[in-house]
Write a protein that holds these residues in place. Structure first.
Motif, PDB file in Angstrom:
ATOM      1  N   SER B 366      39.626  64.119  53.847  1.00  0.00           N
ATOM      2  CA  SER B 366      38.702  64.159  54.974  1.00  0.00           C
ATOM      3  C   SER B 366      39.457  64.364  56.280  1.00  0.00           C
ATOM      4  O   SER B 366      39.043  65.148  57.131  1.00  0.00           O
ATOM      5  N   ILE B 367      40.577  63.655  56.436  1.00  0.00           N
ATOM      6  CA  ILE B 367      41.345  63.790  57.681  1.00  0.00           C
ATOM      7  C   ILE B 367      41.842  65.222  57.824  1.00  0.00           C
ATOM      8  O   ILE B 367      41.748  65.822  58.903  1.00  0.00           O
ATOM      9  N   LEU B 368      42.330  65.788  56.724  1.00  0.00           N
ATOM     10  CA  LEU B 368      42.827  67.161  56.791  1.00  0.00           C
ATOM     11  C   LEU B 368      41.690  68.119  57.146  1.00  0.00           C
ATOM     12  O   LEU B 368      41.876  69.039  57.939  1.00  0.00           O
ATOM     13  N   GLY B 369      40.515  67.879  56.588  1.00  0.00           N
ATOM     14  CA  GLY B 369      39.363  68.715  56.911  1.00  0.00           C
ATOM     15  C   GLY B 369      39.006  68.623  58.391  1.00  0.00           C
ATOM     16  O   GLY B 369      38.754  69.633  59.050  1.00  0.00           O
ATOM     17  N   MET B 434      46.589  67.527  66.206  1.00  0.00           N
ATOM     18  CA  MET B 434      46.436  67.927  64.806  1.00  0.00           C
ATOM     19  C   MET B 434      47.562  67.371  63.945  1.00  0.00           C
ATOM     20  O   MET B 434      47.339  66.898  62.831  1.00  0.00           O
ATOM     21  N   LEU B 435      48.793  67.436  64.485  1.00  0.00           N
ATOM     22  CA  LEU B 435      49.916  66.944  63.686  1.00  0.00           C
ATOM     23  C   LEU B 435      49.818  65.439  63.504  1.00  0.00           C
ATOM     24  O   LEU B 435      50.184  64.910  62.455  1.00  0.00           O
ATOM     25  N   SER B 436      49.299  64.717  64.523  1.00  0.00           N
ATOM     26  CA  SER B 436      49.169  63.277  64.296  1.00  0.00           C
ATOM     27  C   SER B 436      48.127  63.001  63.227  1.00  0.00           C
ATOM     28  O   SER B 436      48.305  62.083  62.419  1.00  0.00           O
ATOM     29  N   ALA B 439      49.891  63.700  60.056  1.00  0.00           N
ATOM     30  CA  ALA B 439      50.859  62.641  59.760  1.00  0.00           C
ATOM     31  C   ALA B 439      50.135  61.410  59.236  1.00  0.00           C
ATOM     32  O   ALA B 439      50.580  60.766  58.279  1.00  0.00           O
ATOM     33  N   LEU B 440      48.977  61.113  59.847  1.00  0.00           N
ATOM     34  CA  LEU B 440      48.172  59.978  59.394  1.00  0.00           C
ATOM     35  C   LEU B 440      47.787  60.173  57.924  1.00  0.00           C
ATOM     36  O   LEU B 440      47.884  59.248  57.109  1.00  0.00           O
TER      37      LEU B 440
END
Lengths: 459, 452, 284
Positions: B366-369, B434-436, B439-440
């Protein structure tokens, strides 16, 4: 705000219903000294659902249609000759002024007597509507509550009912994906058909000149809407992108899968995958500020004139964007080739590269072709890079160092700014979108089928 | 069979030995090619980041003037601000307040700035040189001065040191982003302005300072130096809230249904192909869907984060569904059998046993989406989110832009040598977000990773 | 060669050593002239775990040597050391000395390509390439440039298929995919593929474990025929198979080479208690 209050009231009623269902079922269980079919929590949930679901459905329906209903009633109350003298757009403006007066924001100049009267009427209607909605939903909720609570008995299969509701809700969610596709197809088909009522499909699909003119130029100045220059530009940029991405991506995948030490793999793979996460607008900017000037400089060195924005600039940037896509897909596919095949070749005395080129790649070919098709579909549908870096020059020519235009760029150009859905100038965007959708759909479906077949072969 | 085994073996050994060197050269060439590809990928990442960082990081500092402003009572000649009286309708109060604001607007705030610069330069500026003088300060600063006074009317008569952004051209000149040897006709600033800049720099009135404007201001067309990301950031935030609120529950539910409950038949096969295909549909097509259905048919407001969020939700759904299904599939069937075996229903099995175990994977997907949705630009252009918006949106229904769209708008600005850096700075902010998120996601995956 | 002497009924039963010796000795004496492969104190490690512990073993030219032992005893690992197939496993490390015709195969200057052309290998699961039958056989000769002309290649393909006893079955469909053959045919195709390079030694890693009894019998017969001109080292989990086809048998247990002797001796008069327990079915 009163809508929020209504929702809060319904939620509170549902909480109450849950509690009542819970206590009631417990009471039933203890009084008659029998076993309930389900745990009390399920009875509570079921009563809450009976209480809340119909009320919320009613509320939703009302929200969808109430504003329209009120508007219609208000318009009916306006003087007939006034309404008749107004165009659609003027009527809309009038309704906005009335609405502003009705909710107390007011309008500059205070509004005419007719407007004030209509506003008062509207305010009254809205109040009545809100109150009756509140009353009706409350009644529905309470009736549902009482009905469900009465049905509580040891034989009532509360858990099964609750689970049925859950399953239906889950199934409904997965239907949304289908509705999205239907929505895409219908919306684009509808608007595209309207476009084809202005322009003959043959002129669109086989036209070699793209010159839409502006919609403001009047009906007499109808432009030319030939798809071919755009399709050609799209192809040119995509082919350049694939020429960059496929060799680099595939060789990266091969090196990562077959040669790289675990250390290099663990470091290089995520770094290259960062490329996949970068937004395309950033690639567009990179193409415009780094790749374009760099190519231009190279051109100066060799003595040819290369434009900063060209098919080449956009293609290279897009290629870089697709590298991780190609490499991670190919990597998956190469590592799926069974080790026994590799051992077979190595055992005969093949070197590693001979094994890869003559045994592993041929065996992985269908999957890799599928990956390439997906990459191609991505290149064809990519927008921001070409908007920024391709130069927007919808002309048929074969020079990759010249500016081109693509389907996606043209969609953006035709649909940004004024959104007037009545002119062929904006409607053409949907015809282009439909073309794009059909092309990528074809590529995707073929690719997915090929890859799936490939997976099954080695499962 | 003309040769005996022994002859063949002899023949074979000599043949192979002769070709060995060539084959090993080929092997090494192939391996080097692979390594070159990997290095090319790594180099490209490096170049990409290096170019954006070198361009963008300086833009976080901006030429700023620290001058003493005298809130001259002769210039600021105003009645006290109106207060809403009891029984007054909001409309009437609004009327009075607007009148007062008009008066405030009529005050010549610019003259306060002019005067303070004259003091700093230590010379009287002739009226014909006023243009050159005003080029030094971002034109939006007079409104900042006005707002400062409205917020604190007690400043009247005081002299305060105030931080003001220098004009965009000044920033370009100070940072050396324009060739100082260009003839006057091609310079953005007049010779007089440039001479003053040197004086102000010598006196340390003009210096580089961290650009808070970039974060707290909205976009601006009149005062380019004060253009900021606040509006775009709020727009993106609203859209992401919509995306999270809709795509995660819907995506997870449909994945659960397809993976755990759906019968295996034609229909579910169709849904499956359909979802895989949706994941590969160009994003701009979703923009067309939004323009036609949400705006054209449903009549939702144009340029609104709500519509943007809805479009991005539809776009993100397939990603989340696919990730969730993969996560559910990785839970071994033995867990389900164990739960079913002790009499749990299928719903209970899924919600009590399978889902908690699959949660880390679902969360990561979900986070990546959401991160992917955050960076998406093209569909937003089609629903009007590229409109110029000068306010920070307060609700998801107000006009707004978004971070990637702001990047698009800025890179197109004609003042290239100022906005190239500004755009890169905006890209750094976007990539940082986006990178954070990524990373999360990686951290979550590492923390909860389970091997079966 | 006399195959009838290796009927299963003779092998593992409690026949007296004197009877069985005569049979085994005759073959060993024929084969024993020359050491083909020699292992000297070989250790193999997977990461930190030791899979093979200091093994010394001589393998003679044109003999059939079988490795037996319970699963995980290291017999396959050791077999794969003999043509350096273990090189493909990153964490695998081989110590000690293995020589082929007196030359160290792990020497730095030793070319693994050449080694594997001399020491071929057939795997547990038939692994024909997803190519035609013809291309499967022609792959090795082509790779090494063994045939100058098409006719020469045709000749190699035919003779290899004949050697593997597959020619009659496939000669009409050489252009059909090798993966379309039955399991036993596939395994014989893989053997033919190995034979096409004319190696000195053929390693076989449980070549029949994926095959039905009829296909197994065919492969065993083939091994017997091949042993005329090739040195064959095979791993088998099937003791009867070792007894049927092997001249000598080596028993591995937990990384140790417990004992190696003529097949008859191993099955009738094992010197070590562990061997005895294994062949009588106490474990494994």
């Amino acid at each position: 705000m009163s809508n929020l209050a209504l929702i809060a009231m319904l939620l509170m009623l549902m909480a109450l219903a849950y509690h009542l269902g819970l206590t009631r079922s417990r009471a039933v269980a203890s009084h008659r000294d029998v076993r309930l079919h389900s745990r009390p929590g399920y009875y509570g949930t079921l009563v809450a659902l009976w209480c809340g679901l119909p009320a919320f459905a009613l509320f939703l329906l009302w929200s969808l249609f109430a504003a329209q209903l009120v508007d219609t009633l208000v318009v009916q109350q306006l003087p007939v000759d006034l309404v008749a003298s107004l165009s659609d757009r003027e009527l809309q403006t009038l309704m906005r002024r009335i609405a502003a007066l009705a909710d107390g924001r007011g309008v500059a100049g205070g509004g005419s007597p007719e407007e004030l009267a209509a506003a008062a009427h509207m305010a009254r209607l809205e109040t009545i509507g809100q109150l009756s909605l509140a009353a009706v939903t409350a009644v529905v909720a309470v009736v549902g509550l009482v009905f469900a609570r009465r049905r509580i008995s040891p034989h009532w299969q509360a858990r099964n009912h609750v689970e049925r509701v859950i399953t239906i809700a889950l199934g409904a969610s997965s239907a949304i994906a289908i509705f999205t596709t239907i929505g895409i197809v219908l919306s684009m088909l509808g608007e595209a058909l309207r476009f084809f009522s202005f322009i003959h499909p043959a002129d669109f699909f086989f036209g070699t000149v793209w010159n839409p003119r502006f919609s403001s130029a009047g009906a007499g100045a109808q432009g030319q809407f030939g798809l071919l220059p755009l399709l050609w530009g799209t192809l040119m940029v995509s082919v350049i992108a694939l020429l960059v991405a496929i060799p680099v991506g595939l060789m990266t995948a091969i090196y990562m899968a077959e040669y790289a030490s675990p250390w290099l793999r663990s470091v290089a793979k995520p770094i290259i995958e960062i490329l996949a996460g970068i937004p395309t607008i950033v690639y567009g900017f990179f193409a415009l500020t780094v790749i374009g000037p760099f190519l231009s400089m190279l051109g100066d060195l060799v003595g040819i004139n290369i434009r900063t924005t060209s098919a080449m600039t956009a293609g290279i940037a897009m290629g870089i964007m697709i590298i991780p896509f190609v490499s991670s897909l190919s990597d998956d596919i190469i590592t799926q080739v069974p080790k026994s095949l590799r051992d077979g070749a190595l055992g005969l005395g093949a070197t590693k590269s001979e094994t890869i080129r003559q045994v592993v790649l041929p065996a992985a070919l269908p999957g890799i072709v599928g990956a390439f098709l997906l990459a191609a579909s991505r290149a064809i549908g990519e927008t921001m890079i070409v908007v920024l870096a391709a130069g927007n020059n919808p002309v048929l020519h074969a020079n990759p160092f010249e500016a081109v235009s693509t389907i996606t760029v043209t969609i953006v150009n035709q649909l940004t700014g004024d959104m007037d859905f009545a002119s062929p100038q904006s409607l053409v965007a949907f015809a282009l979108g439909l073309t794009l959708f059909v092309i990528t759909l074809g590529l995707n479906v073929i690719a997915l089928v090929v890859v799936r077949k490939y997976r099954q072969q080695y499962e | 069979m003309t040769l005996s085994i022994e002859q063949r073996r002899e023949h074979r050994l000599t043949t192979i030995e002769k070709s060995l060197a060539r084959r090993h050269r080929k092997e090494n060439g192939f391996r080097r090619l692979g390594l070159a590809a990997v290095l090319a990928g790594l180099t490209l990442v490096t170049i990409l980041f290096a170019s954006i960082l070198t361009k963008g990081i300086p833009a976080f500092w901006q030429a700023t003037l620290y001058t003493e402003i005298h809130f001259d009572p002769e210039v600021i000649d105003l009645p006290p601000a109106p207060v809403r009286e009891a029984g007054e309708t909001p409309y009437a109060f609004n009327e009075r307040h607007t009148q007062w604001m008009t008066q405030v607007g009529l005050v010549n705030w610019q003259s306060l700035i002019d005067a303070s610069l004259e003091r700093a330069l230590g010379e009287e500026v002739e009226p014909r040189q006023l243009r050159d003088l005003r080029a030094l300060v971002a034109s939006g600063e007079r409104y900042a001065l006005r707002d400062r006074f409205i917020a604190d009317p007690s400043l009247l008569g005081d002299t305060v040191t105030i931080k003001m952004l220098a004009g965009a051209d000044v920033d370009v000149w100070v940072k050396g982003n324009i060739d100082r040897d260009l003839p006057d006709a091609r310079q953005q600033l007049s010779p007089q302005s440039r001479a003053w800049i040197d004086v102000l720099q010598d006196e340390d009135v003009l210096r580089q300072s961290f650009s808070t404007a970039l974060f707290v201001n909205t976009d601006s067309r009149s005062s380019l130096a004060s253009a900021g990301l606040a509006g775009a950031f709020m727009g993106s935030l609203f859209m992401m809230l919509v995306v999270i609120a809709l795509s995660v529950p819907i995506g997870v539910s449909s994945a659960i249904y397809l993976e755990e409950f759906a019968p295996k038949n034609r229909l579910t096969d169709l849904i499956e192909i359909n979802i895989n295909n949706l994941a590969a549909v160009p994003s701009i097509v979703f923009g067309l869907l939004g323009a036609s259905i949400f705006i054209g048919y449903l009549g939702l407001p144009i340029s609104a984060p709500l519509v943007g969020g809805l479009v991005l939700t539809l776009m993100t759904l397939p990603t989340i569904i696919i990730a969730t299904r993969a996560s559910l599939r990785s839970i071994p069937p033995s867990i389900r059998q164990a739960a079913l075996g002790i009499g749990a229903s299928r719903v209970q099995t899924v919600f009590h046993h399978v889902l908690p175990l699959a949660l880390p994977g679902i969360l990561t997907g979900s986070i990546l989406g959401v991160a992917q949705a955050l960076g998406e630009t093209a569909p937003l252009l089609l629903i009007g989110m590229n409109a110029f918006v000068a306010n920070v949106p307060g609700t998801p229904l107000e006009q707004s832009t978004a971070l990637p769209v702001q990047i698009y708008l800025w890179q197109g600005n004609e003042l290239r040598n100022f906005f190239e850096a500004r755009t890169s700075a905006a890209i750094i902010v976007l990539l940082g977000l986006m990178l954070s998120l990524n990373a999360l996601a990686i951290w979550l995956r590492k923390k909860f990773e389970t091997r079966w | 060669m006399d195959t009838s002497t290796h009927s299963p009924s003779q092998a593992p039963s409690a026949a007296t050593p004197s009877v069985s010796l005569g049979n085994g000795e005759s073959r060993i004496s024929r084969a024993k002239d020359k050491v083909k492969l020699k292992a000297e104190s070989v250790d193999v490690f997977y990461g930190d775990t030791q899979a093979i512990k200091s093994i010394d073993l001589d393998i003679f030219e044109n003999e059939v040597l079988a490795f037996i032992g319970p699963s995980g005893c290291g017999k396959s690992t050791f077999l794969r050391c003999l043509n350096r197939m273990n090189d493909t496993i990153d964490i695998c490390r081989v110590e000690g000395r293995i020589t082929l015709d007196g030359k160290d195969i792990y020497a730095p200057e030793r070319d693994v390509v050449l080694l594997r052309a001399q020491v071929g290998i057939v795997f547990q699961k038939p692994n024909p390439f997803p190519k035609s039958i013809y291309e499967n056989i022609a792959y090795g000769p082509r790779l090494h440039g063994l045939a100058k002309r098409k006719a020469e290649l045709d000749d190699i393909v035919e003779s290899s298929l004949r050697r593997a006893g597959l020619w009659e079955e496939v000669k009409d469909r050489l252009d059909k995919p090798g993966t379309g053959l039955s399991g036993g045919q596939q395994q014989r195709l893989c053997i033919a593929r190995t034979v096409a390079v004319s190696p000195d030694v053929i390693l076989m890693d449980e070549p029949c474990s994926a095959l039905d009894p009829i296909a197994t019998a065919k492969v065993e017969q083939l091994i017997d025929e091949l042993s005329e001109s090739y040195t064959i080292v095979m791993v088998t989990h099937n003791m009867q198979q070792a007894a049927r086809v092997a001249d000598r048998t080596a028993f591995f247990h937990m990384g140790d080479l417990v004992e190696v002797d003529s097949t008859d001796n191993i099955f009738t008069n094992p010197q070590d208690q562990r061997t005895h327990d294994y062949i009588t079915g106490r474990f494994g």
